[in-house]
Design an enzyme around this catalytic site. Structure first.
Site, PDB file in Angstrom:
ATOM      1  N   ASN A   1       0.876  -1.169   0.000  1.00  0.00           N
ATOM      2  CA  ASN A   1       0.000   0.000   0.000  1.00  0.00           C
ATOM      3  C   ASN A   1       0.913   1.218   0.000  1.00  0.00           C
ATOM      4  O   ASN A   1       1.479   1.570   1.031  1.00  0.00           O
ATOM      5  CB  ASN A   1      -0.897  -0.007   1.244  1.00  0.00           C
ATOM      6  CG  ASN A   1      -1.674   1.292   1.391  1.00  0.00           C
ATOM      7  OD1 ASN A   1      -1.769   2.077   0.443  1.00  0.00           O
ATOM      8  ND2 ASN A   1      -2.227   1.523   2.576  1.00  0.00           N
TER       9      ASN A   1
ATOM     10  N   LYS B   1       0.160   4.224  -0.281  1.00  0.00           N
ATOM     11  CA  LYS B   1      -0.480   5.445   0.245  1.00  0.00           C
ATOM     12  C   LYS B   1      -0.195   6.602  -0.719  1.00  0.00           C
ATOM     13  O   LYS B   1      -0.032   6.371  -1.911  1.00  0.00           O
ATOM     14  CB  LYS B   1       0.006   5.749   1.671  1.00  0.00           C
ATOM     15  CG  LYS B   1      -0.034   4.512   2.563  1.00  0.00           C
ATOM     16  CD  LYS B   1       0.071   4.854   4.004  1.00  0.00           C
ATOM     17  CE  LYS B   1       0.196   3.579   4.814  1.00  0.00           C
ATOM     18  NZ  LYS B   1      -0.037   3.780   6.224  1.00  0.00           N
TER      19      LYS B   1
ATOM     20  N   HIS C   1      -9.579   1.179   4.485  1.00  0.00           N
ATOM     21  CA  HIS C   1      -8.328   1.379   5.231  1.00  0.00           C
ATOM     22  C   HIS C   1      -8.606   2.312   6.404  1.00  0.00           C
ATOM     23  O   HIS C   1      -9.437   3.222   6.299  1.00  0.00           O
ATOM     24  CB  HIS C   1      -7.265   1.970   4.297  1.00  0.00           C
ATOM     25  CG  HIS C   1      -5.898   1.964   4.916  1.00  0.00           C
ATOM     26  ND1 HIS C   1      -5.495   2.918   5.810  1.00  0.00           N
ATOM     27  CD2 HIS C   1      -4.857   1.093   4.781  1.00  0.00           C
ATOM     28  CE1 HIS C   1      -4.244   2.641   6.198  1.00  0.00           C
ATOM     29  NE2 HIS C   1      -3.838   1.542   5.589  1.00  0.00           N
TER      30      HIS C   1
ATOM     31  N   GLU D   1      -7.109   4.744   7.497  1.00  0.00           N
ATOM     32  CA  GLU D   1      -6.937   6.173   7.191  1.00  0.00           C
ATOM     33  C   GLU D   1      -8.172   6.727   6.473  1.00  0.00           C
ATOM     34  O   GLU D   1      -8.519   7.897   6.632  1.00  0.00           O
ATOM     35  CB  GLU D   1      -5.653   6.370   6.359  1.00  0.00           C
ATOM     36  CG  GLU D   1      -4.412   6.149   7.227  1.00  0.00           C
ATOM     37  CD  GLU D   1      -3.184   5.669   6.489  1.00  0.00           C
ATOM     38  OE1 GLU D   1      -3.117   5.777   5.253  1.00  0.00           O
ATOM     39  OE2 GLU D   1      -2.269   5.154   7.168  1.00  0.00           O
TER      40      GLU D   1
ATOM     41  N   GLU E   1      -5.770  -4.963  10.377  1.00  0.00           N
ATOM     42  CA  GLU E   1      -4.766  -3.932  10.602  1.00  0.00           C
ATOM     43  C   GLU E   1      -5.079  -3.188  11.897  1.00  0.00           C
ATOM     44  O   GLU E   1      -5.893  -2.246  11.900  1.00  0.00           O
ATOM     45  CB  GLU E   1      -4.753  -2.932   9.445  1.00  0.00           C
ATOM     46  CG  GLU E   1      -4.411  -3.539   8.105  1.00  0.00           C
ATOM     47  CD  GLU E   1      -3.755  -2.526   7.180  1.00  0.00           C
ATOM     48  OE1 GLU E   1      -2.661  -2.804   6.712  1.00  0.00           O
ATOM     49  OE2 GLU E   1      -4.334  -1.441   6.975  1.00  0.00           O
TER      50      GLU E   1
ATOM     51  N   GLY F   1       2.090   2.207  10.587  1.00  0.00           N
ATOM     52  CA  GLY F   1       3.034   3.310  10.438  1.00  0.00           C
ATOM     53  C   GLY F   1       3.697   3.742  11.735  1.00  0.00           C
ATOM     54  O   GLY F   1       4.323   4.794  11.803  1.00  0.00           O
TER      55      GLY F   1
ATOM     56  N   SER G   1       3.069  -2.226  10.367  1.00  0.00           N
ATOM     57  CA  SER G   1       4.519  -2.266  10.597  1.00  0.00           C
ATOM     58  C   SER G   1       5.119  -3.650  10.337  1.00  0.00           C
ATOM     59  O   SER G   1       5.991  -4.098  11.085  1.00  0.00           O
ATOM     60  CB  SER G   1       4.853  -1.768  12.005  1.00  0.00           C
ATOM     61  OG  SER G   1       4.429  -0.412  12.149  1.00  0.00           O
TER      62      SER G   1
HETATM   63  C1  PEP Z   1      -0.883   0.103   5.790  1.00  0.00           C
HETATM   64  O1  PEP Z   1      -0.779   1.203   5.299  1.00  0.00           O
HETATM   65  O2  PEP Z   1      -1.853  -0.589   5.529  1.00  0.00           O
HETATM   66  C2  PEP Z   1       0.175  -0.366   6.698  1.00  0.00           C
HETATM   67  C3  PEP Z   1       0.065  -1.536   7.257  1.00  0.00           C
HETATM   68  O3  PEP Z   1       1.227   0.501   6.899  1.00  0.00           O
HETATM   69  P1  PEP Z   1       2.632   0.159   7.630  1.00  0.00           P
HETATM   70  O4  PEP Z   1       3.136  -1.133   7.061  1.00  0.00           O
HETATM   71  O5  PEP Z   1       3.519   1.320   7.289  1.00  0.00           O
HETATM   72  O6  PEP Z   1       2.351   0.064   9.092  1.00  0.00           O
END
Ligand code: PEP
Length: 249
Positions: free
Chosen positions: A10, A12, A95, A97, A167, A173, A212
């Site tokens: 992803n 972003k 997501h 976000e 998630e 992040g 992460s």
């Molecule tokens: C994501 O954006 O779905 C995500 C898991 O980000 P990160 O791996 O940076 O935590």
């Protein structure tokens, strides 16, 4: 049941035509000898570039959001059919976000999932609790509520063609990863919930972990019985890290 692994990036809101070219080319080359399915979800303007670099390779591509509407006066929105026009196989929906910064409700996420399925896309449906919710011991209730909204809308038949991504919001992040056991517990809950609708669908559905995931924790996370791959944010912007995660899948 043996489920194949999927590792999806992803990006972003990152990228540029010049930078993407080297990243996509490296992913295309490096993914050819990886066992897991590999995909990248890029910003809308770069879908054509993803198609041009990745066509004919094992790497799929997709978008990070989609409209719940098929077409019409929805300024700024992008339909599922448009994503199909650009060769997308996947689209991320719900997501955290989008849920938190754009106020996407469980019902809207479910409607987007339905729109993606109707166009033949594989929606990667994100669910997960915030830190406050985990600390209040309502993780199971939150994830179940998010999942139930989608199940109510698309049923087990739709779920059979979707991917779920667990998630935990506090792990996205932040560099703070759920422990393999914490993640496995929620993945098992998700599978059990789907099994209440259809046990065969539940056994086959792909459930990704996101939050992460990095080369140094990917193998342990993905070796859990109900973790079928990863949704990778930050590490998907570095070809070597992304490929190392894919190789661990
Ligand atoms: C994501 O954006 O779905 C995500 C898991 O980000 P990160 O791996 O940076 O935590």
């Amino acid at each position: 049941m043996m489920r194949s692994k999927l590792v999806a990036g992803n990006w972003k809101m990152h990228g540029s035509l010049a930078g993407n070219l080297s990243l996509l080319t490296a992913v295309r080359q490096g993914a050819s000898d990886v066992g897991a399915e590999v995909a990248v979800c890029v910003p809308f303007p770069y879908l054509e570039q993803a198609r041009s670099v990745l066509s004919g390779s094992k790497v799929g591509w997709g978008a990070q959001d989609v409209s719940q509407h098929a077409q019409g006066a929805y300024t700024g929105e992008v339909s599922a059919a448009m994503l199909v026009d650009f060769g997308c196989r996947y689209v991320i929906v719900g997501h955290s976000e989008r849920r938190s910064y754009h106020g996407e409700s469980d019902e809207l996420v479910a409607a987007k999932t339905e729109a993606a399925l109707a166009a033949g896309l594989t929606p990667i449906v994100c669910v997960g609790e915030t830190l406050e919710e985990r600390e209040a011991n309502v993780t199971d209730a939150v994830v179940t509520r998010q999942l139930d909204a989608v199940l109510a809308r698309v049923g087990a038949v739709g779920m059979a063609r979707a991917v779920i991504a667990y998630e935990p919001v506090w792990a996205i992040g932040t560099g703070r990863t759920a422990t393999p056991l914490q993640a496995q517990e929620v993945h098992a809950l998700i599978r059990a919930r789907i099994a209440q609708s259809d046990a065969t669908v539940a056994a086959g559905v792909c459930i990704l972990y996101g939050g992460s995931m990095k080369p140094n924790n990917a193998a342990e996370l993905m070796s859990q019985p109900d973790i079928d791959g990863g949704l990778i944010g930050g590490a998907s912007l570095l070809a070597a890290d992304f490929l190392a995660i894919a190789a661990a899948g």
